[in-house]
Design an enzyme around this catalytic site. Sequence first.
Site, mmCIF file in Angstrom:
data_model
loop_
_atom_site.group_PDB
_atom_site.id
_atom_site.type_symbol
_atom_site.label_atom_id
_atom_site.label_comp_id
_atom_site.label_asym_id
_atom_site.label_seq_id
_atom_site.Cartn_x
_atom_site.Cartn_y
_atom_site.Cartn_z
ATOM 1 C CB CYS A 116 -56.070 27.784 -10.521
ATOM 2 S SG CYS A 116 -56.851 26.877 -9.166
ATOM 3 C CG ASP A 135 -52.967 20.321 -8.297
ATOM 4 O OD1 ASP A 135 -53.218 21.309 -9.006
ATOM 5 O OD2 ASP A 135 -53.379 20.211 -7.128
ATOM 6 N NE ARG A 160 -58.290 25.922 -4.027
ATOM 7 C CZ ARG A 160 -57.272 26.798 -4.058
ATOM 8 N NH1 ARG A 160 -57.152 27.732 -3.138
ATOM 9 N NH2 ARG A 160 -56.356 26.735 -5.016
ATOM 10 N N GLY A 161 -55.584 23.545 -2.776
ATOM 11 C CA GLY A 161 -54.270 23.952 -3.276
ATOM 12 C C GLY A 161 -53.272 22.909 -2.797
ATOM 13 C CG ASN A 214 -51.952 23.763 -12.098
ATOM 14 O OD1 ASN A 214 -51.945 23.563 -10.878
ATOM 15 N ND2 ASN A 214 -52.144 24.962 -12.609
ATOM 16 C CE LYS A 227 -47.319 21.896 -4.429
ATOM 17 N NZ LYS A 227 -47.216 23.276 -4.863
HETATM 18 C C1 RUB Z 1 -55.460 24.191 -7.139
HETATM 19 C C2 RUB Z 1 -54.469 24.228 -8.243
HETATM 20 C C3 RUB Z 1 -53.174 24.944 -7.963
HETATM 21 C C4 RUB Z 1 -52.144 23.916 -7.468
HETATM 22 C C5 RUB Z 1 -50.897 24.594 -6.932
HETATM 23 O O1 RUB Z 1 -56.520 23.278 -7.374
HETATM 24 O O2 RUB Z 1 -54.628 23.646 -9.290
HETATM 25 O O3 RUB Z 1 -52.675 25.539 -9.124
HETATM 26 O O4 RUB Z 1 -52.710 23.135 -6.445
HETATM 27 O O5 RUB Z 1 -51.228 25.380 -5.814
HETATM 28 P P1 RUB Z 1 -57.666 23.091 -6.259
HETATM 29 P P2 RUB Z 1 -50.107 25.742 -4.706
HETATM 30 O O6 RUB Z 1 -58.233 24.448 -5.962
HETATM 31 O O7 RUB Z 1 -58.670 22.186 -6.922
HETATM 32 O O8 RUB Z 1 -57.037 22.453 -5.047
HETATM 33 O O9 RUB Z 1 -48.969 26.386 -5.420
HETATM 34 O O10 RUB Z 1 -50.811 26.684 -3.753
HETATM 35 O O11 RUB Z 1 -49.712 24.453 -4.046
#
Ligand code: RUB
Length: 306
Positions: A124, A193, A17-18, A203, A229
């Site tokens: 988050c 996101d 995730r992320g 996000n 992104k």
């Molecule tokens: C994760 C989320 C993060 C972004 C950016 O949502 O909202 O703020 O994805 O993350 P989820 P990164 O847990 O539902 O995937 O900077 O690590 O890409």
Amino acid sequence: MDDLNTTAEKIKTMEIRGAGRIAVAASAALRDYAISLKSLPFDEFNIKLEEAAKNLVDTRPTAVSLPNAVALTKRYSAENVPDAINEIVDNAEKFIKNAEEALGKIGKIGAERIHDGDVVMTHCNSHAAISIIKTAFDQGKDISVIATESRPRRQGFITIRELNDYGIPTTLIVDSAVRLTMKEVDLVVVGADSISVNGALVNKIGTSQLALAAQEARKNLIVAAETYKFSPRTLLGEMVEIEDRGSEEVVDSEILRELPNVNVKNPAFDVTPAEYIDLIITEVGAFPPAMAFTIIRDYLGLELEI
Ligand code: RUB
């Protein structure tokens, strides 16, 4: 398709995730899948690859990093399988290397916005946002962090563990304490996101609440986001789809069964309009949200499709 299906399943169930990690995993999975198709005739190879791309992209709808990673990985001009595979492998290696390096660059650029003694609020779990915080700490700045719990999946716990292990003083708050706590904050740093052509940020649900509270308290909010992104499709008028997740993430199904008149809504992301965002920190520089079109044009290309 086994490994590809495994990665797709891990993205769907949020084991991976992320937005950044989803993108890197999808690029690697598509590369490995393409290699596994080496003995197929070219037309079959093309069909299988398109199916695999769709399979990956359909796992989660909101993070544009996923279709961007897939599109950047699967494009090739070759007209035979071995050369197409070589191009795909090159694309994936390049994408993954750039994604890893981008985090360091974002950290360096974003850390300029954090000063000695600052209290930073984050939401988050974003690798890009955490890179900024860690870099400022590495520079010897005496900083502390306020991290939200981020209901319902509580990704804030991943963040506080990571910051704790790095030695950064951190305070955990529940999401509803954001406005009350904002007066102690100097800067809000969140990840992304998706960023649309009008500079709006998509996000984790609750981000727009941080943005509102920050604006009310006259605190700046910066977004840490790799260029991948940004969403080229928003140029065609497409809206970023907000993922709705299951009620069981919010309330136990047993309890819900006793409440036949109650419906649970669980949107996973929200939209923060550009006017709430001070700067977007990318690996190629810090931009105001109004420059989203330029970033899409110059770093992703206008014809990026999956
Ligand atoms: C994760 C989320 C993060 C972004 C950016 O949502 O909202 O703020 O994805 O993350 P989820 P990164 O847990 O539902 O995937 O900077 O690590 O890409």
